[in-house]
Design a protein around this motif. Structure first.
Motif, PDB file in Angstrom:
ATOM      1  N   PRO B  11       0.849  -1.188   0.000  1.00 22.35           N
ATOM      2  CA  PRO B  11       0.000   0.000   0.000  1.00 22.35           C
ATOM      3  C   PRO B  11       0.887   1.242   0.000  1.00 22.35           C
ATOM      4  CG  PRO B  11      -0.012  -1.059   2.156  1.00 22.35           C
ATOM      5  CD  PRO B  11       0.805  -1.923   1.254  1.00 22.35           C
ATOM      6  N   THR B  13       2.289   4.049   1.425  1.00 21.29           N
ATOM      7  CA  THR B  13       2.292   4.273   2.879  1.00 21.29           C
ATOM      8  C   THR B  13       1.776   5.638   3.284  1.00 21.29           C
ATOM      9  OG1 THR B  13       4.597   4.854   2.632  1.00 21.29           O
ATOM     10  CG2 THR B  13       4.104   2.714   3.602  1.00 21.29           C
ATOM     11  N   ALA B  14       1.861   6.593   2.366  1.00 18.51           N
ATOM     12  CA  ALA B  14       1.399   7.929   2.728  1.00 18.51           C
ATOM     13  C   ALA B  14      -0.083   7.900   3.079  1.00 18.51           C
ATOM     14  CB  ALA B  14       1.647   8.885   1.579  1.00 18.51           C
ATOM     15  N   VAL B  16      -1.750   5.187   4.501  1.00 21.46           N
ATOM     16  CA  VAL B  16      -2.167   4.206   5.497  1.00 21.46           C
ATOM     17  C   VAL B  16      -2.596   4.881   6.796  1.00 21.46           C
ATOM     18  CG1 VAL B  16      -1.400   2.293   6.940  1.00 21.46           C
ATOM     19  CG2 VAL B  16      -0.765   2.361   4.552  1.00 21.46           C
ATOM     20  N   ILE B  18      -4.784   4.205  10.704  1.00 17.44           N
ATOM     21  CA  ILE B  18      -5.300   3.196  11.630  1.00 17.44           C
ATOM     22  C   ILE B  18      -6.720   3.568  12.016  1.00 17.44           C
ATOM     23  CG2 ILE B  18      -4.960   2.013  13.810  1.00 17.44           C
ATOM     24  CD1 ILE B  18      -2.156   2.726  13.802  1.00 17.44           C
ATOM     25  N   LEU B  25      -5.406  -1.700  10.527  1.00 20.00           N
ATOM     26  CA  LEU B  25      -5.101  -0.860   9.382  1.00 20.00           C
ATOM     27  C   LEU B  25      -6.318  -0.671   8.499  1.00 20.00           C
ATOM     28  CD1 LEU B  25      -1.705  -2.319   8.181  1.00 20.00           C
ATOM     29  CD2 LEU B  25      -2.130  -0.226   9.456  1.00 20.00           C
ATOM     30  N   ARG B  27      -7.234  -0.422   4.993  1.00 16.15           N
ATOM     31  CA  ARG B  27      -6.608  -0.635   3.695  1.00 16.15           C
ATOM     32  C   ARG B  27      -7.538  -0.289   2.544  1.00 16.15           C
ATOM     33  NH1 ARG B  27      -1.929  -4.467   3.719  1.00 16.15           N
ATOM     34  NH2 ARG B  27      -1.626  -5.127   5.856  1.00 16.15           N
ATOM     35  N   ASP B 122       5.907  -1.739   3.562  1.00 14.40           N
ATOM     36  CA  ASP B 122       4.904  -1.962   4.608  1.00 14.40           C
ATOM     37  C   ASP B 122       5.548  -2.525   5.871  1.00 14.40           C
ATOM     38  OD1 ASP B 122       5.470  -4.277   3.228  1.00 14.40           O
ATOM     39  OD2 ASP B 122       3.396  -4.874   2.917  1.00 14.40           O
ATOM     40  N   PRO B 229      -1.277   3.499  17.164  1.00 10.42           N
ATOM     41  CA  PRO B 229      -0.644   4.661  16.531  1.00 10.42           C
ATOM     42  C   PRO B 229       0.572   5.124  17.335  1.00 10.42           C
ATOM     43  CG  PRO B 229      -2.759   5.254  17.529  1.00 10.42           C
ATOM     44  CD  PRO B 229      -2.565   3.807  17.790  1.00 10.42           C
TER      45      PRO B 229
END
Ligand SMILES: Cc1cc2nc3c(=O)[nH]c(=O)nc-3n(C[C@H](O)[C@H](O)[C@H](O)COP(=O)(O)OP(=O)(O)OC[C@H]3O[C@@H](n4cnc5c(N)ncnc54)[C@H](O)[C@@H]3O)c2cc1C
Ligand SMILES: Nc1ncnc2c1ncn2[C@@H]1O[C@H](COP(=O)(O)O)[C@@H](O)[C@H]1O
Lengths: 399, 260
Positions: B11, B13-14, B16, B18, B25, B27, B122, B229
């Motif tokens: 994914p 990452t920018a 992603v 929670i 996550l 997604r 990831d 987090p």
């Protein structure tokens, strides 16, 4: 666990005899045989060209975790001394060992490294496993994996800690696969769940966007690589001594699959050592022009630090890629990180949020970098950075 | 020469986040990309192929949609693509992943060089490459910056903190690609068209012949017990005002904290 030779397949080539660090393979006639000195390190398995040596690992169900005791740290050397990360791991390892009421050991491989037993004791180790051999002079994946896997099989520690440095991240996954156990990468926190007698490993993932807690329940040892500069080293206690266990090995250069041709310590900016720097001054797109990196450079010089950069400045070709801090760049943990004109996107934060003291200089009061800054300077970097350089120069020259 | 490149779809990452309720996550709706270091791995393989001839095979283990990543690799110029997709492989940690990939590479057979990315975006572990090398019993060079192949041997320049190290080893071997190794090419329109026509081989766990108890969650010694987090928003001290005055205050604080 067991290792055996299939006599049907063995061709009597003796490569395994040469490769065994523990001198535990002998020839009986034309067939190799494994003697009682075997530590199951697996060196012979890797070297056998015909697959005649078979190593069987036990089923998970058969592992009795109570047979595994002690906390181990695998040493990394910097020149001829224990690297900073090793001292930090001894500090953390001491805490874990005390919580488990078990000894802390340091494993040192090298050539002529006997003097390191003293600092190991002073920094908290109860015992040092020392393996000296010319082949181990410099770190190489193969022989280090063979020797350490053998030691772990023989002495069965419950926890093995390795620095999450380039060396550690090269070695640890090979060891974990050979030992068929779990390995948690790049930990920033380690604790003991004393009820379950488990190592609780905390690590960032997704570029630092999330943290995860990970355990290795049924396999031993529990292995982790640990980020440099996260754990605190203990105060050395002069006169505190570690017991010494010298491990005799017999290594053969011919059996090593890799040869180091050259090591170039690069003084130019190319391989700038961001990871070990105490002070990093970084520039971002807020600098506006490549020439303005000179402002950052000057401040770094005055403070005795090095220059870092955010990704767009690297992508634009303002500064070589080796300066890049962040998820695709380097993870750094300096005492002081000064971010000049950097917005603080999550990928950048992933690489520097662990610094002891973060200063952000940015004209946008809502820049995310301020979320991690200890000192948030809201203002124009073109005024503030030169002013700071000047004051630092005045003050530091007075010292 | 035959080069196998291991790539992973990750994914971006920018994006992603929670879910604060469940601590899992989110997604959904997050775009997927080829792990950036794996693009460097593909580029390195294609450059070696241009120089020495031979074949480049890309391989990935993932859910059916990971096929997109393979299509992209084919569009860049890779010759063949293999997707390992099986529910039994889901939830694999680095031990299980490297086992499954190594068995697939054994099945491919005649490989000279395996290239992985330095690490995946990831998990960020960098453990799968060396893990594959260990399963296959081949030498490795991590953090590769430059590779030269000659005959059955190669020299790899590695980028380490503050130094370069050049190592020599025989083939077959495995390297992991650093970002600074090269600039990955973009797939041209022609590449994209050709990639659309190419066949992608799909293998199940049974096709590779892996032991089911060594795959997926069952084959993974590590267990993620919690995700949360990061606690990083602390209220720092704000300094504002005339530049020289602010600089003076700041320097005094740094002194106080003994960081300068
Ligand atoms: C997959 C992926 C991986 C990535 N990996 C990384 C990585 O490893 N490292 C990394 O750094 N980034 C990485 N990024 C990029 C990241 O998302 C951001 O794009 C980047 O960090 C922003 O860089 P910047 O702060 O220099 O520029 P900008 O976002 O343009 O920010 C410039 C900042 O400077 C401030 N500013 C402007 N003028 C002034 C002035 N005169 N005085 C003071 N302040 C001023 C602005 O207010 C702004 O906050 C990655 C992105 C992706 C998608
Ligand atoms: N599921 C996968 N399929 C193919 N290659 C992978 C997979 N996971 C990891 N890799 C490879 O291993 C490298 C390191 O990944 P990691 O250990 O997850 O950080 C990646 O850059 C890929 O080259």
């Amino acid at each position: 666990m067991d290792i055996r030779v299939d006599p049907e397949k063995c061709t009597g080539c003796q490569l395994c005899v040469k490769a065994c660090p523990y001198a535990a393979v002998e020839m009986q006639g034309d067939i190799a045989t494994i003697t009682a000195a075997c530590t199951l390190c697996g060196a012979c398995v890797s070297v056998c060209p015909v697959g005649a040596i078979i190593r069987e690992m036990p089923d998970v169900a058969e592992i009795d975790t109570s047979n595994y005791q002690g906390v181990w740290v695998i040493a990394e050397l910097d020149e001829d001394r224990l690297a900073g990360v090793t001292l930090e791991l001894l500090g953390k390892g001491r805490e874990l060992a005390d919580a488990l009421e078990t000894p802390l050991s340091l494993v040192v491989l090298g050539n002529g490294v006997g003097e390191l037993v003293t600092p190991a004791g002073e920094y908290g180790a109860d015992r040092v496993y020392l393996v000296g051999d010319p082949v181990l002079e410099q770190y190489r994946t193969g022989p280090y994996t063979d020797v350490i896997a053998g030691l772990i099989n023989k002495y069965q520690p419950e926890i093995v800690l390795i620095g999450a440095t380039e060396q550690g991240r090269d070695l640890a996954p090979r060891l974990a696969v050979r030992l068929e156990t779990g390995l948690t990468a790049d930990c920033t926190g380690l604790d003991i769940d004393s009820e379950a007698r488990l190592l609780v490993q905390t690590r960032p993932a997704f570029g630092g966007s999330i943290m995860a807690r990970i355990i290795t329940r049924n396999h031993r040892p529990q292995m982790a690589t640990v980020r440099p500069r996260v754990m605190r080293r203990a105060e050395p206690q002069p006169g505190r001594e570690a017991g010494l266990v010298e491990i005799p090995v017999k290594l053969n250069e011919e059996s090593v699959l890799t040869r180091i041709v050259e090591i170039a310590r690069d003084q130019s900016s190319q391989a700038v050592n961001l990871q070990d720097a105490d002070i990093i001054v970084s520039g971002g797109r807020g600098l506006k022009k490549p020439e303005n990196f000179a402002l950052v450079q000057e401040l770094a010089e005055v403070l005795g630090g090095v220059v870092g950069a955010s990704r767009p400045t690297v992508d634009e070709g303002w500064i070589p890629a080796y300066h890049q801090v962040g998820q695709t760049g380097r993870t750094v943990q300096p005492k002081l990180y000064i971010a000049c004109g950097i917005s603080g996107a999550v990928q950048h934060l992933a690489g520097m949020a662990g610094a002891d003291c973060i200063v952000a200089i940015n004209s946008d009061p809502n820049a995310p970098i301020f979320g991690v800054a200890h000192y948030a300077v809201v203002g124009d970097l073109f005024e503030i950075v030169p002013a700071l350089t000047e004051i630092a120069r005045e003050e530091l020259e007075g010292d | 020469m035959h080069i196998v490149v291991c790539i992973k779809q990750v994914p971006d990452t920018a994006e992603v986040r929670i879910d604060p309720e469940t601590n899992t996550l989110i997604r959904e709706g997050v775009p997927s990309i080829i792990n950036p270091f794996d693009e460097n791995a593909i580029e390195a393989a294609l450059q070696l192929q241009e120089e020495h001839g031979g074949k480049v095979t890309v391989i990935t283990m993932g859910p059916p949609q990971a096929e997109e990543a393979l299509r992209q690799a084919l569009a860049m110029g890779c010759d063949e693509a293999i997707l390992i997709s099986d529910r039994a492989c889901a939830g694999s940690d680095t031990l299980a992943t490297s086992y499954i990939l190594s068995q697939a590479i054994e099945k491919i057979g005649d490989y000279d060089l395996i290239i992985c990315g330095k690490q995946a975006f990831d998990g960020d572990t960098g453990q799968v490459g060396p893990g594959i090398a260990e399963h296959l019993g081949v030498p490795q060079a991590t953090y590769a910056l430059d590779v030269e192949v000659e005959g059955g041997k190669m020299q790899v320049k590695r980028l380490l903190a503050g130094r370069f190290e050049t190592v020599a080893m025989r083939l077959p071997a495995l390297i992991t690609a650093d970002k600074h190794m090269n600039v990955p090419r973009h797939a041209g329109l022609r590449g994209v068209m050709q990639a659309r026509k190419k066949e992608i081989t799909t293998w199940s766990a049974a096709d590779i012949g892996v032991e089911p108890e060594q795959c997926g969650l069952a084959g993974s010694p590590t267990t993620v017990v919690e995700i949360f987090p990061p606690q990083r928003s602390h209220t720092g001290e704000r300094l504002e005002g005339e530049a020289r005055e602010v600089a003076r205050q700041l320097f005094a604080k740094l002194r106080e904290n003994k960081v300068v």
